[in-house]
Design a protein around this motif. Structure first.
Motif, PDB file in Angstrom:
ATOM      1  N   GLN A 154       0.823  -1.209   0.000  1.00 16.07           N
ATOM      2  CA  GLN A 154       0.000   0.000   0.000  1.00 16.07           C
ATOM      3  C   GLN A 154       0.860   1.263   0.000  1.00 16.07           C
ATOM      4  OE1 GLN A 154      -2.441  -0.351   3.460  1.00 16.07           O
ATOM      5  NE2 GLN A 154      -0.778  -0.021   4.908  1.00 16.07           N
ATOM      6  N   PHE A 155       0.357   2.291  -0.655  1.00 18.29           N
ATOM      7  CA  PHE A 155       1.025   3.582  -0.830  1.00 18.29           C
ATOM      8  C   PHE A 155       2.285   3.499  -1.700  1.00 18.29           C
ATOM      9  CE2 PHE A 155      -1.458   4.180   3.064  1.00 18.29           C
ATOM     10  CZ  PHE A 155      -2.115   5.371   2.790  1.00 18.29           C
ATOM     11  N   GLY A 156       2.493   2.380  -2.363  1.00 14.78           N
ATOM     12  CA  GLY A 156       3.657   2.247  -3.231  1.00 14.78           C
ATOM     13  C   GLY A 156       3.542   3.110  -4.474  1.00 14.78           C
ATOM     14  N   LYS A 157       4.701   3.530  -4.999  1.00 12.01           N
ATOM     15  CA  LYS A 157       4.754   4.330  -6.223  1.00 12.01           C
ATOM     16  C   LYS A 157       5.669   3.645  -7.226  1.00 12.01           C
ATOM     17  CE  LYS A 157       3.966   8.839  -4.024  1.00 12.01           C
ATOM     18  NZ  LYS A 157       4.479  10.229  -3.872  1.00 12.01           N
ATOM     19  N   ILE A 158       5.170   3.538  -8.457  1.00 13.19           N
ATOM     20  CA  ILE A 158       5.932   2.926  -9.539  1.00 13.19           C
ATOM     21  C   ILE A 158       5.957   3.927 -10.694  1.00 13.19           C
ATOM     22  CG2 ILE A 158       6.010   1.011 -11.182  1.00 13.19           C
ATOM     23  CD1 ILE A 158       4.449  -0.636  -9.051  1.00 13.19           C
ATOM     24  N   GLY A 159       7.143   4.232 -11.196  1.00 13.98           N
ATOM     25  CA  GLY A 159       7.284   5.226 -12.249  1.00 13.98           C
ATOM     26  C   GLY A 159       6.859   4.721 -13.620  1.00 13.98           C
ATOM     27  N   LYS A 160       7.061   5.561 -14.627  1.00 15.47           N
ATOM     28  CA  LYS A 160       6.713   5.230 -16.010  1.00 15.47           C
ATOM     29  C   LYS A 160       7.740   4.262 -16.616  1.00 15.47           C
ATOM     30  CE  LYS A 160       4.642   9.774 -16.920  1.00 15.47           C
ATOM     31  NZ  LYS A 160       4.726  11.005 -17.742  1.00 15.47           N
ATOM     32  N   ASN A 248      10.324  12.591  -3.966  1.00 14.67           N
ATOM     33  CA  ASN A 248       8.944  12.425  -3.496  1.00 14.67           C
ATOM     34  C   ASN A 248       8.625  10.971  -3.170  1.00 14.67           C
ATOM     35  OD1 ASN A 248       7.808  15.203  -3.706  1.00 14.67           O
ATOM     36  ND2 ASN A 248       8.423  14.944  -5.837  1.00 14.67           N
ATOM     37  N   SER A 249       9.604  10.239  -2.679  1.00 15.65           N
ATOM     38  CA  SER A 249       9.424   8.834  -2.343  1.00 15.65           C
ATOM     39  C   SER A 249       9.633   8.633  -0.846  1.00 15.65           C
ATOM     40  CB  SER A 249      10.423   7.967  -3.128  1.00 15.65           C
ATOM     41  OG  SER A 249      10.354   6.627  -2.705  1.00 15.65           O
ATOM     42  N   PRO A 250       8.586   8.819  -0.042  1.00 13.36           N
ATOM     43  CA  PRO A 250       8.747   8.662   1.411  1.00 13.36           C
ATOM     44  C   PRO A 250       9.114   7.241   1.826  1.00 13.36           C
ATOM     45  CG  PRO A 250       6.427   8.921   0.820  1.00 13.36           C
ATOM     46  CD  PRO A 250       7.214   9.209  -0.423  1.00 13.36           C
ATOM     47  N   ARG A 251       8.745   6.251   1.030  1.00 12.39           N
ATOM     48  CA  ARG A 251       9.081   4.861   1.362  1.00 12.39           C
ATOM     49  C   ARG A 251      10.525   4.530   1.003  1.00 12.39           C
ATOM     50  NH1 ARG A 251       5.322   1.558   2.648  1.00 12.39           N
ATOM     51  NH2 ARG A 251       6.552  -0.220   1.965  1.00 12.39           N
ATOM     52  N   GLY A 252      11.142   5.328   0.125  1.00 10.80           N
ATOM     53  CA  GLY A 252      12.471   5.008  -0.373  1.00 10.80           C
ATOM     54  C   GLY A 252      12.388   4.134  -1.609  1.00 10.80           C
TER      55      GLY A 252
END
Length: 262
Positions: A154-160, A248-252
């Motif tokens: 959850q709250f993960g971010k994956i780029g283009k 902008n990656s709080p999770r790292g």
């Protein structure tokens, strides 16, 4: 074009040339765009907004309420943009008050039995292979391919333009243009094949490779490498996108291969 054995609420807004196959249920607060095909045994619940020329295959449930104990019955939506295909037995939950919607972009392919949770935002031209699990509040960038049986925290971010190996557990954010694999997940090079298919020049690919060499193959940590990239490399859209993602990656972000260092 609506089969007599389908249960479609009269309040649903269904455009021309939509086909609804038998034993499908469509609730009242639903909008479906022109040319979309809804297969048999599909359930489309309140809050669904489905675009043009989509295909929804049997067993799929669109806009079910979130599997989130904080959900209090607030109005929210699932938005599926044009030309997206959702295969068998996929579940897409609507948003919560945190964002208000779950969104899947244009020209996506969501393969069988995958789950997309509340408040996710998935870009255009994304492929999610069979059996993936995407937890709440996840962001996935355009042209990403997510291998089968992968799962995103959850709250993960994956780029283009990211390529994720099958069976990967995505616990950290993944910056743009890279491949990830192994367990635990780590950087596995840039997605050069995908980038060439999408028209990136060799010079641009070499630039992206240079950025990730600084980040993952130097003896610097991510903060030091980012500062050096900003100092030594000319600003470009790709350079700035990668640096902005890291900031902008709080999770790292994902670790480099063979280093164990995040």
């Amino acid at each position: 074009m609506i089969h007599q054995l389908a249960a479609v609420d009269k309040r649903a807004k269904i455009k021309k040339n939509v086909i609804v196959e038998p034993f499908t249920t469509i609730a009242g607060d639903v909008e479906i765009g022109e040319g979309t095909w809804i297969g048999p045994n599909v359930t489309i619940m309140d809050g669904a907004r489905i675009g043009k020329n989509c295909k929804i295959f049997p067993g799929t449930v669109i806009a079910g309420i979130p599997q989130d104990l904080k959900f209090e019955g607030e109005d929210s939506q699932v938005i599926i943009d044009d030309n997206t295909t959702i295969r068998e037995s996929v579940t897409v939950n609507r948003g919560t008050k945190a964002l208000g919607y779950t969104r899947i972009g244009k020209n996506c392919l969501i393969m069988a039995t995958s789950h997309i949770a509340h408040d996710c935002v998935i870009g255009d031209n994304v492929v999610i292979v069979n059996g993936c699990g995407i937890a709440g509040h996840v962001e996935i960038g355009d042209f990403t391919v997510m291998g089968g049986l992968s799962a995103v925290h959850q709250f993960g971010k994956i780029g283009k333009h990211v390529m994720i190996s099958g069976g990967t557990l995505v616990r950290k954010d993944i910056p743009p243009y890279v491949k990830v694999a192994r367990e635990p997940m780590s950087y596995a090079g840039i997605n050069s094949v995908g980038l060439r298919r999408r028209g990136f020049t060799n010079d641009k690919i070499f630039e992206i490779q240079k950025i990730y060499r600084y980040l993952f193959q130097s003896k610097m940590n991510i903060t030091q490498a980012s500062a050096l990239i900003e100092k030594e490399m000319l600003p470009t859209a790709e350079r700035d996108e990668i640096l902005e993602f890291i900031r902008n990656s709080p999770r790292g972000i994902v670790k480099g291969y063979g280093t164990g260092r995040e």
